[in-house]
Enzyme design. Structure first.
Site, mmCIF file in Angstrom:
data_model
loop_
_atom_site.group_PDB
_atom_site.id
_atom_site.type_symbol
_atom_site.label_atom_id
_atom_site.label_comp_id
_atom_site.label_asym_id
_atom_site.label_seq_id
_atom_site.Cartn_x
_atom_site.Cartn_y
_atom_site.Cartn_z
ATOM 1 N N CYS A 79 0.598 3.042 -87.010
ATOM 2 C CA CYS A 79 0.998 3.529 -86.913
ATOM 3 C C CYS A 79 -0.290 4.820 -86.368
ATOM 4 O O CYS A 79 -1.391 4.369 -86.590
ATOM 5 C CB CYS A 79 1.288 4.791 -88.091
ATOM 6 N N LYS A 89 23.705 29.169 -55.402
ATOM 7 C CA LYS A 89 24.254 28.385 -54.206
ATOM 8 C C LYS A 89 24.138 27.616 -55.485
ATOM 9 O O LYS A 89 23.374 26.415 -55.318
ATOM 10 C CB LYS A 89 22.746 28.336 -53.164
ATOM 11 N N CYS A 128 7.277 4.785 -87.969
ATOM 12 C CA CYS A 128 6.079 3.761 -88.786
ATOM 13 C C CYS A 128 6.540 4.161 -89.928
ATOM 14 O O CYS A 128 7.801 4.807 -90.763
ATOM 15 C CB CYS A 128 4.726 5.231 -89.624
ATOM 16 N N CYS A 171 1.532 8.838 -95.313
ATOM 17 C CA CYS A 171 1.264 9.455 -93.325
ATOM 18 C C CYS A 171 1.763 10.572 -93.411
ATOM 19 O O CYS A 171 2.062 11.568 -94.010
ATOM 20 C CB CYS A 171 2.105 8.800 -92.294
ATOM 21 N N GLU A 226 26.138 35.102 -53.992
ATOM 22 C CA GLU A 226 26.637 33.737 -54.119
ATOM 23 C C GLU A 226 25.803 32.748 -54.495
ATOM 24 O O GLU A 226 24.705 32.521 -54.450
ATOM 25 C CB GLU A 226 27.804 32.718 -53.489
ATOM 26 N N TYR A 230 33.482 28.189 -50.794
ATOM 27 C CA TYR A 230 32.654 29.202 -50.365
ATOM 28 C C TYR A 230 33.308 29.892 -48.990
ATOM 29 O O TYR A 230 32.421 30.735 -48.662
ATOM 30 C CB TYR A 230 30.840 28.820 -50.924
ATOM 31 N N LYS A 258 15.920 31.073 -51.870
ATOM 32 C CA LYS A 258 15.811 29.868 -53.276
ATOM 33 C C LYS A 258 14.992 30.711 -54.429
ATOM 34 O O LYS A 258 13.835 31.174 -54.002
ATOM 35 C CB LYS A 258 14.863 29.003 -51.947
ATOM 36 N N ASP A 290 24.040 23.556 -56.724
ATOM 37 C CA ASP A 290 23.655 22.595 -56.418
ATOM 38 C C ASP A 290 24.076 21.145 -56.440
ATOM 39 O O ASP A 290 24.416 20.207 -57.006
ATOM 40 C CB ASP A 290 22.491 22.297 -57.349
ATOM 41 N N CYS A 336 -1.442 7.050 -89.403
ATOM 42 C CA CYS A 336 -1.859 6.779 -90.918
ATOM 43 C C CYS A 336 -1.767 5.864 -90.650
ATOM 44 O O CYS A 336 -2.686 4.787 -91.206
ATOM 45 C CB CYS A 336 -1.340 6.802 -91.575
HETATM 46 S S1 IVH Z 1 27.703 28.610 -47.317
HETATM 47 C C1 IVH Z 1 28.187 29.412 -42.714
HETATM 48 N N1 IVH Z 1 27.769 28.766 -49.646
HETATM 49 O O1 IVH Z 1 23.999 24.736 -49.512
HETATM 50 C C2 IVH Z 1 27.530 28.513 -43.873
HETATM 51 N N2 IVH Z 1 26.674 26.706 -48.453
HETATM 52 O O2 IVH Z 1 22.081 24.254 -46.523
HETATM 53 C C3 IVH Z 1 27.156 27.704 -44.491
HETATM 54 N N3 IVH Z 1 26.100 25.271 -50.686
HETATM 55 O O3 IVH Z 1 24.386 21.968 -48.185
HETATM 56 C C4 IVH Z 1 26.949 27.512 -46.000
HETATM 57 N N4 IVH Z 1 26.713 26.803 -52.694
HETATM 58 O O4 IVH Z 1 27.023 22.709 -49.380
HETATM 59 C C5 IVH Z 1 26.906 28.729 -48.820
HETATM 60 N N5 IVH Z 1 27.881 29.477 -51.834
HETATM 61 C C6 IVH Z 1 27.354 28.322 -50.856
HETATM 62 C C7 IVH Z 1 26.953 27.687 -51.041
HETATM 63 C C8 IVH Z 1 26.447 26.320 -49.978
HETATM 64 C C9 IVH Z 1 25.798 25.245 -52.203
HETATM 65 C C10 IVH Z 1 25.222 24.389 -49.854
HETATM 66 C C11 IVH Z 1 25.935 23.706 -48.942
HETATM 67 C C12 IVH Z 1 25.159 23.325 -48.164
HETATM 68 C C13 IVH Z 1 23.388 24.241 -48.198
HETATM 69 C C14 IVH Z 1 23.586 25.223 -47.427
#
Ligand code: IVH
Length: 675
Positions: free
Chosen positions: A412, A119, A430, A436, A117, A229, A318, A121, A415
């Protein structure tokens, strides 16, 4: 409720259900079922019933999404099950080690299936549903106790207020991420800049800040989204066997599940998913900071259990950070084609968002003041999506004693002409015009560019060199060049010199629209140049046009009209146009009497998908020649959409709005009728 007539109550309940279904299609499935206008009509109908019978209002009414009275503070909520965090893997080796630990613990060497999945932000939330109705929404807090943000969460359209479908658990704690798509983030910051408010450093802070508003009307005004999720507490007759099954149950009940989620058969496929997603990261419409891999089997998850505050069965891989700290070494001022002076930050090189960054734009003087940045400061650089790196913030704690203020130049840097700033404009310019050197270079680069005179082989570096070496002083001088003059330039071989001369000669045959665009009149882009050419037919008539005459034309507003008139009043510009014509630059004037021969006049067309039979540019030219406007997005004003293979959201929107669609083959046949 006794005073509410039965038929009104039924009508009301139908409207709530129907509007919630439309909301779900629009915000969760990204697939609108009715045109906006129909949605608005039904919403007004609902609101008028609610106005007459306030007691009728249910919590799941779409009218309740606009926010309510402000709170004085948030109360606390204890999560039924704690909200966990995740362990991180920063490279493939750490990912392999993760799997090794799993296999050791399970005492098995069998392949393990994972769900991959993105992640997201944003900010984590927990939503509690009882018998399908949303009871509360809470922040993560310390993992066991969070803040009650129910009133704010209710305003987010992709959060279902009431679940639909079958087998709804009696108690369901849904975990997910609330985030702000990049478009919403940019719009929010642009508005903050205009009103002089503080901007947000990144979409995550903006999402978290929006959720912590005591006034839910503010939250309602932010285009937040939510993807589910996982689940916390789950009381139901039936429990899925896999995480994938759980996600699809959540989808069925009305939650948005990220559409890039994939189930894969082993850890090697996880690494492959990482590579594929890393490539797409830049073009995603929201920020992600990595990937979460989760063991798919819920039975295996249970056997693996937890360690401290994180599950053993999941890990976050990450991506390189999109924000980094570095030092501002200097600020230089660049001069653009229209004389605009842009401050550019020179940075101690830093690896951010997957590339090494050593420059960032500072936009203009206001931005420098807003950031309060000084030379020598430590700054936070943000590079997300394919946008240019920005300085998001100054780390004041780290300001060195010898930090120097940034002084915006009065003259400028190229020039030495005075720098002027028009009232109400953020940009300083300018005043040297074509005296220029910087403006000359930019004007020539623009003139030679593909959509203008299209001179193949005349790149930016060469233009700069020729101006620096005084080989050319204006665009007209290009047509005086010869091989002898060119080979004197550094690293210019005879072969490329003669190729360039051929390309310059070939550029002489052009169209009125391209020539107009090539002149680089302020605010006259490709589309405006086209419209001007079509409406006036010749450069003489455009040069003679008054502001009022120009204003009669679609797409030309008072500012552009003024720029056009000013341009043609300047004798230097007129003599350059004359010199170009004397050198043999030519085009065919447009016979205005044949304008009736523009059968598509007044129509707006949209081209979408990957055209295979002809190029998109050719298609656009042909449509414009027939009098049509070619727009980039579908709206109620669109006359016709051409959907080539791979067409996506524009095609969907066209269908929703009931706009005529043809495929590429039909389009080619259609054009043939006019040949
Ligand atoms: S699972 C046990 N799935 O990432 C399940 N987290 O430290 C724990 N996050 O702030 C989270 N996308 O909100 C999971 N597809 C995803 C996610 C996700 C973003 C964030 C979550 C938390 C941090 C996990």
């Amino acid at each position: 409720m006794s005073s509410i007539p039965e038929n009104i109550l039924r009508q009301y309940q139908d409207l709530v259900e129907e509007l919630n279904n439309h909301n779900h299609s629009y915000y969760v499935l990204d697939d609108p079922t009715v045109p906006d206008i129909e949605y608005d009509r039904q919403l007004r109908e609902l609101q008028s019933i609610e106005g007459l019978y306030p007691d009728i209002i249910t919590l799941d009414s779409p009218s309740q999404r606009v926010g309510g009275a402000a709170l004085s503070s948030f109360s606390q909520i204890k999560h039924a099950l704690p909200m966990l965090s995740l362990d991180n893997a920063f490279n493939n080796t750490e990912l392999q080690e993760f799997e090794r630990r799993l296999k050791d613990r399970l005492n098995s060497n069998d392949d393990i299936e994972y769900v991959c999945e993105p992640k997201l932000d944003g900010a984590a939330v927990s939503l509690l549903y009882k018998d399908g109705a949303l009871i509360y929404g809470a922040t993560r807090g310390d993992g066991s106790v969070g803040e009650d943000i129910t009133t704010n969460v209710r305003t987010i359209r992709s959060v279902p207020l009431k679940l639909h479908g079958d087998n709804i658990p009696s108690t369901l704690e849904v975990r997910g991420e609330i985030y702000l798509p990049l478009s919403g983030f940019d719009a929010l910051n642009a508005a903050a800049l205009l009103s002089g408010d503080k901007t947000f450093v990144n979409p995550r802070n903006a999402a978290a800040g929006s959720l912590r508003q005591l006034d839910s009307k503010v939250t309602a005004s932010r285009p937040l989204e939510m993807c589910a999720y996982s689940v916390g507490q789950y009381l139901a007759d039936r429990v899925p066997e896999t995480h994938e099954g759980m996600l699809s149950a959540l989808r069925g009940w009305g939650f948005k599940i990220n559409d890039l989620v994939e189930t894969v058969k082993d850890i090697a496929a996880c690494e492959n998913y990482y590579q594929r997603l890393a490539e797409r990261r830049e073009s995603l419409p929201y920020d992600i900071d990595g990937i979460v891999y989760k063991v798919n089997s819920l039975q295996l998850q249970e056997r693996l259990g937890f360690v401290a505050k994180a599950p053993r069965w999941a890990i976050a891989r990450k991506f390189p950070a999109q924000e980094e700290m570095t030092q501002l070494i200097d600020v230089e001022f660049q001069v653009g084609r229209t004389g605009a002076i842009t401050p550019v930050a020179r940075l101690e090189p830093v690896f951010v968002g997957g590339v090494t960054v050593s420059n960032a734009t500072l936009h203009n003087g206001d931005e420098i003041n807003r950031l309060g940045v000084q030379i020598g400061d430590t700054v936070i650089i943000r590079r997300a999506g394919d946008v240019i790196p920005q300085i998001a913030k100054v780390v004041l704690d780290r300001r060195p004693e010898n930090a120097l203020p940034v002084v915006f130049p009065e003259r400028c840097p190229v020039c030495q002409s005075m720098v002027r700033r028009t009232d109400g404009e953020a940009v300083a310019r300018c005043s040297g015009g074509l005296f220029c050197g910087a403006q000359i270079k930019e004007a020539i680069k623009h003139f030679a560019s593909r959509k203008a005179m299209d001179i193949d082989g005349l790149g930016d570096r060469l233009v700069e060199l020729m101006v620096d070496e005084s080989v050319i002083f204006s665009v007209a001088d290009l047509y005086d060049l010869n091989v002898d003059k060119l080979v004197k330039l550094e690293r210019m071989a005879e072969k490329s010199a003669s190729n360039l001369i051929v390309a310059i000669a070939a550029s002489k045959k052009t169209t009125l629209a391209k020539f107009l665009y090539a002149l680089g009149i302020r605010e006259v882009g490709e589309a405006t140049a086209h419209t001007l050419a079509k409406n006036f037919g010749s450069i003489e008539l455009i040069a003679k046009a008054s502001v009022d005459e120009l204003l009669e034309i679609d797409d030309v507003g008072p500012i552009v009209a003024r720029y056009i008139v000013n341009f043609f009043q300047n004798p230097d510009n007129l003599s350059i146009i004359q010199a170009l014509r004397d050198a043999g630059v030519e085009w065919e004037d447009i016979d205005l009497s044949s304008l009736e021969a523009q059968p598509l006049k007044g129509q707006t067309w949209v081209l979408t998908g990957g055209m295979e039979i002809m190029s998109r540019a050719e298609a656009k030219d042909e449509l414009q020649a027939l009098g049509a406007k070619v727009a980039s997005s579908v709206s109620a004003k669109t006359t016709q959409v051409v959907a080539a293979p791979g067409a996506g959201s524009k095609l969907t929107k066209a269908k929703t709005l009931d706009i005529a669609v043809m495929d590429e083959q039909q389009f080619v046949s259609f054009l043939a009728n006019y040949k």
